[in-house]
Enzyme design. Structure first.
Site, PDB file in Angstrom:
ATOM      1  N   CYS A 197       0.842  -1.195   0.000  1.00  0.00           N
ATOM      2  CA  CYS A 197       0.000   0.000   0.000  1.00  0.00           C
ATOM      3  C   CYS A 197       0.885   1.257   0.000  1.00  0.00           C
ATOM      4  O   CYS A 197       1.548   1.530  -0.992  1.00  0.00           O
ATOM      5  CB  CYS A 197      -1.000  -0.057   1.151  1.00  0.00           C
ATOM      6  SG  CYS A 197      -2.412   1.061   0.955  1.00  0.00           S
ATOM      7  N   HIS A 202      -3.482  -5.448   0.633  1.00  0.00           N
ATOM      8  CA  HIS A 202      -2.968  -5.907   1.927  1.00  0.00           C
ATOM      9  C   HIS A 202      -2.949  -7.432   1.992  1.00  0.00           C
ATOM     10  O   HIS A 202      -3.947  -8.056   2.344  1.00  0.00           O
ATOM     11  CB  HIS A 202      -3.816  -5.325   3.059  1.00  0.00           C
ATOM     12  CG  HIS A 202      -3.641  -3.856   3.191  1.00  0.00           C
ATOM     13  ND1 HIS A 202      -2.652  -3.297   3.968  1.00  0.00           N
ATOM     14  CD2 HIS A 202      -4.283  -2.822   2.598  1.00  0.00           C
ATOM     15  CE1 HIS A 202      -2.707  -1.985   3.869  1.00  0.00           C
ATOM     16  NE2 HIS A 202      -3.689  -1.669   3.042  1.00  0.00           N
ATOM     17  N   GLU A 223      -1.635  -9.211   4.160  1.00  0.00           N
ATOM     18  CA  GLU A 223      -1.596  -9.652   5.555  1.00  0.00           C
ATOM     19  C   GLU A 223      -2.970  -9.847   6.185  1.00  0.00           C
ATOM     20  O   GLU A 223      -3.068 -10.386   7.287  1.00  0.00           O
ATOM     21  CB  GLU A 223      -0.778  -8.657   6.396  1.00  0.00           C
ATOM     22  CG  GLU A 223      -1.445  -7.315   6.625  1.00  0.00           C
ATOM     23  CD  GLU A 223      -1.270  -6.301   5.505  1.00  0.00           C
ATOM     24  OE1 GLU A 223      -1.581  -5.122   5.745  1.00  0.00           O
ATOM     25  OE2 GLU A 223      -0.837  -6.662   4.398  1.00  0.00           O
TER      26      GLU A 223
END
EC number: 6.3.5.2
Length: 189
Positions: free
Chosen positions: A73, A161, A163
């Site tokens: 990001c 993202h 994660e």
């Protein structure tokens, strides 16, 4: 064991980046973005997301450390900005579930996800033009540059993202980055 430093750009998901890597058995440290570059001793660096391009600390200097880098990001945006690309406001703000088209099935970071993947992304700002030496490796209906790679320098970026649980193949992105780090580490020895 591969050592990764996650650089904290004060994003809300940074701790999840560290946790995802730790849960994969990686020796991972979370470091503030003001950490002096000479204190970074890792096989790879993850530049986290964050709220503000004006608060990226020493991140530009980390790009010169001769280790693979994955920008997530804001991390991707700062890579583009520092290396001659262009960043601007996105047309779609906020977080959303996005289908991303993978453009290069040979890309070390994303090729294994070809032809598409579903991700959790935010596009308040985004890369509008990749820097010299980079290739656009993913796109979507809401963002023209969802990912970019410079395989010669082992610098990669994703707008989304990996994660978070909403990203279907996020762990695979990290696994692919770890493979790049391992290959680079062996080459440096």
């Amino acid at each position: 064991m591969t050592r990764i430093d996650v650089i904290d750009n004060h994003g809300q998901f940074t701790h999840l980046e560290q946790r995802a890597l730790r849960d994969m058995g990686v020796d991972v440290s979370l470091r503030d973005n003001t950490t002096p570059p000479e204190e970074i001793d890792a096989d790879g660096i993850v530049l986290s997301g964050g709220p503000d391009m004006d608060d990226i600390g020493n991140c530009p200097e980390y790009l010169d450390l001769d280790v693979p880098v994955l920008g997530i990001c804001l991390g991707m945006q700062l890579i583009a900005d520092e290396l001659g690309g262009r960043v601007g406001g996105g047309e779609y703000g906020g977080y959303a579930d996005v289908t991303v088209d993978i453009l290069d099935d040979d890309d070390p970071l994303l090729g294994s996800l070809y032809p598409e993947t579903r991700v959790w992304a935010s596009h308040a700002d985004e890369v509008k033009e990749v820097p010299p030496g980079f290739e656009r490796t993913a796109t979507s209906d809401v963002c023209g540059v969802e990912a970019m790679s410079n395989t010669d320098e082992a610098i990669y970026g994703v707008q989304w993202h990996p994660e978070v649980a909403h990203t279907e193949e996020g762990e695979e992105v990290f696994e692919n980055f770890l493979s790049v780090c391992d290959q680079q580490s062996v080459a440096r020895q």
